[in-house]
Each structure stands twice: as C-alpha cells, then as structure tokens.
Design an enzyme around this catalytic site. Sequence first.
Site, PDB file in Angstrom:
ATOM      1  N   TYR A  15      14.894  63.432  -3.294  1.00  0.00           N
ATOM      2  CA  TYR A  15      15.265  63.011  -1.941  1.00  0.00           C
ATOM      3  C   TYR A  15      14.119  62.205  -1.339  1.00  0.00           C
ATOM      4  O   TYR A  15      12.972  62.658  -1.330  1.00  0.00           O
ATOM      5  CB  TYR A  15      15.556  64.236  -1.084  1.00  0.00           C
TER       6      TYR A  15
ATOM      7  N   ASP B 179       6.565  59.306  -4.346  1.00  0.00           N
ATOM      8  CA  ASP B 179       6.885  59.848  -3.031  1.00  0.00           C
ATOM      9  C   ASP B 179       6.154  61.180  -2.910  1.00  0.00           C
ATOM     10  O   ASP B 179       6.605  62.202  -3.414  1.00  0.00           O
ATOM     11  CB  ASP B 179       8.398  60.032  -2.885  1.00  0.00           C
TER      12      ASP B 179
ATOM     13  N   LYS C 103       4.125  64.797   6.391  1.00  0.00           N
ATOM     14  CA  LYS C 103       3.922  66.232   6.533  1.00  0.00           C
ATOM     15  C   LYS C 103       2.458  66.617   6.745  1.00  0.00           C
ATOM     16  O   LYS C 103       1.980  66.629   7.881  1.00  0.00           O
ATOM     17  CB  LYS C 103       4.541  66.966   5.347  1.00  0.00           C
TER      18      LYS C 103
END
Length: 476
Positions: free
Chosen positions: A193, A288, A316
């Site tokens: 994702y 990613d 994050k």
Amino acid sequence: MAMSMAVSGEIGISWRLNSKQSFGNVSSRSSRLHVKMSTASSFEEKKKQFTLQKSQEIFNAAKDLMPGGVNSPVRAFNSVGGQPIVFDSVKGSHMWDVDGNEYIDYVGSWGPAIIGHADNQVNAALIETLKKGTSFGAPCLLENVLAEMVITAVPSIEMVRFVSSGTEACMSVLRLARAFTRRPKIIKFDGCYHGHADPLLVKAGSGVATLGLPDSPGVPKAATVDTLTSPYNDLQTIRNLFETYKGEIAAIILEPAVGNAGFIVPKPGFLNALREITNENGALLIFDEVMTGFRLAYGGAQEHFSVTPDLTTLGKVIGGGLPVGAYGGRREIMEMVAPAGPMYQAGTLSGNPLAMTAGIHTLKRLKEPGSYEYLDKITQDLIHGILEAGKRAGHEMSGGYISGMFGFFFTEGPVHSFADAKKSDAAKFGRFYRGMLEEGVYFAPSQFEAGFTSLAHTSEDIEQTIAAAEKVFRQI
C-alpha cells in the site's frame, strides 16, 4: 433528539443529532486533563470492568456525521467485528479510551510513536515552537535541521522534499520517476500500500483488503493503465514485465518490508535482485519507507538490508506523531523538482514548524546509543512469546519481526506474499483481537496490518501481553 455525554469523565461534549452540530461545555481545567496512570490491577479485574458503552454512544453519533463514523476505514473495525474504540488519551506505551479502559498499545498511531506517546521532551519542544506559530507558509530554519538529519541518516537521500502525508510523498515520487526517466509505467507489488492516490490503488492490501474491495470505485482505468503488478518476492514476474514492456518502465516501487498485508519480509536476495534488474533496464528503484523508515534501523530498511534505492519515501516517524511525509533521493533526480526543475509539486503545510520540531526531537532520541538494540530485544520477546503461546494452544501460526516492527498470522506459513497472507484465518484473528481488547491489549484492528513497539514499552508490558495472549488463545 438531543444527546449529551461526558467523555472519559473529563471533557463534556454536547451536540444535537440530525441538525447543525454545536459544541460546548468544554472544561479546560488542567487538573482534570492530566493522564491517569492506572495502578497495578490484574487482567481479571480489567476484564470485569471492561465496557465500551461510551465508545458505542460516540461512534453511533459519529456515523451520522462522518462516512462510516471514521476518518480512516480500518478504524471502523469492519474486519475484526465488535465495537470500535474511541480513545481519550495516550502516554508512553499505553492508551486510555473514553470508558476508562487502559490498553498496552502496539499500533503506535500506525508507527510514528516509536519513542512512546506524548513524550515529555517532544511535548516541551512543541510547546516552545507553538508559541512562535503553527505554520508560516514560508521557509523556516527547522526545515534545514530535519532535512540534514534525514540526509545524514538515509543512504539513498542526497536531497529531500517535505510534504504532509505518506500518500502525498508516494504520489509525488511517481511523478518524479516518470519525469526523470521519461517513461510511463510503474511496477508495484500485490499487497503493498502506497497511499490512496489513483495510480497506486491497485492490489493495495491494507485498508482495501480490509474492506474486501479489489480496487476502489472511482479510480478510472486511465489512471491505472500504466500500473503493472507482481506478487511480492516473485522475481520471475518482474523479469517478464521488463521483457514485455522493454523501455517503458520508469520505476519499481515497493515496501522493502511489507507492513500493509501483515508483516512480510523480503526473501534473501530479493531486494538485491530488484536493484540489479532496475540498473540493467535504466529504471529507478523506489523504497516506500513510510513505515520502515527510522524503524527497522536509523537509516531505514535500506540500511538494514544494505540495498540502496534511487528514491525513498518517508513519513510517520520523521514527524513524531504530527502529519508529515517526505521524498528524497539522488541529487540529479531531485533537482527535477520545482523550483529547481520542471516537475511541479507544492504544499501549504509542507515543512511546518510543529512537524519539523517533533521529527527533530524524535530522531535525536532514536540516535541515542542502545535504542535499536532495545527495540529489537523487546520485539523479539513479544513475537516469540505470542507465537509459542499460540502453538501451545493448538493454533497454526507464523510471524516475524525486524527491530520495532512485527506481525503474526493464523496460518502455518511461511508467508512470502499477499496471497500467502490471505490464507490466514481472519475470523480467528477477529476473535483473538476482541479477546485481547478485553485483556487490555490493543493491536491493529486488521489481520493485514503490521504491529509496532516503542522505546516506552517495558518488559512488564511484554510479559502482560504474552500472559493475556495465553489466556485468549485457550478461549478461541
């Protein structure tokens, strides 16, 4: 019909349903807002007191205000069943909901809370920064400080651009890869994702899998026609794609260790082979690292696996719990980005002083000696304890960890791909999940999500979690 309730006995919130919403009676008395650390109580006592009545009332009202009652789909508990939890406060490795239940937290706001929630040093720095303003919409020195820290830490990054989310970072890095290579096609992996941008919302695992949707309605075919997919850990498919679309593939993008199909690690040599294949074909390799960045190691998964991509996305951890994202890579590629080059991307809140401050102080703490050794030790103890407890109770289980990131499946395994992950007994995971909530342990409410530990987790947290798991495994 009017509804009024007190949230966690601390803040009164009133609203009127089916009419214009109004908020009032908000108490700001600091004596009532402090975090209430629970005294040592047994799991049995916690279970007797466990109730989600206030969460249910708030969530029922929320469904009239927001789609599904949430602002991100996995929070609705669709894949695990039961009542979604409305939280009130966090501190360290623990969370408290509006009903006063306390949980050991292994979600960590989906990864950012690597040094623990509401860290005192980070909070103090944020308060000082807040006094100067929340957003300038103009350059500030803090951008330079965090950028230098990121560039120094991450092997692939020579220049970096800050944005406000992981989705924005991944969307932008694809545009950059296509601009630099002048090629249209991208390869992604099933179950990885990369945010909800149209070209990447294909076989995307995570929230899409949780909802049981193969892709998202509203994504036009034209947006995904140049997105090619491969099973994770499958090199032959990658080679076939490069042969079929010779000279058309701009880049491969992947989670170097998957966190959005459950936790799945690359097979030995897989990442190295991708590096070789992209080099041979004039394509770029994009990691990613929104989840893995500064979590698997200070330099991310690329440091851990000793494979350097051309471009990297982050998020994050580098915002310390505030909204943030970033993309970076080789200087010659990054100088394509406006205003240095012709590839346009912009953002009003990009590099805002609060996110930069939280990121700076989070990374400073992670740089302290022994941080990653500690994360590795407690995560190893946690995942080994859970897997052993499950197997003793007669369940087929598999799982693993790297540093402060882990996952487990209700299947014998091994799990090398999203197809393997989907063999897990999701119904059993749901029963286990709800049982663990009653025992005061909060995991991600989906079989297809990784878990996270933090520097704030203690050996007592781990022991209590394993003891709770032993009990729940016997019950399910």
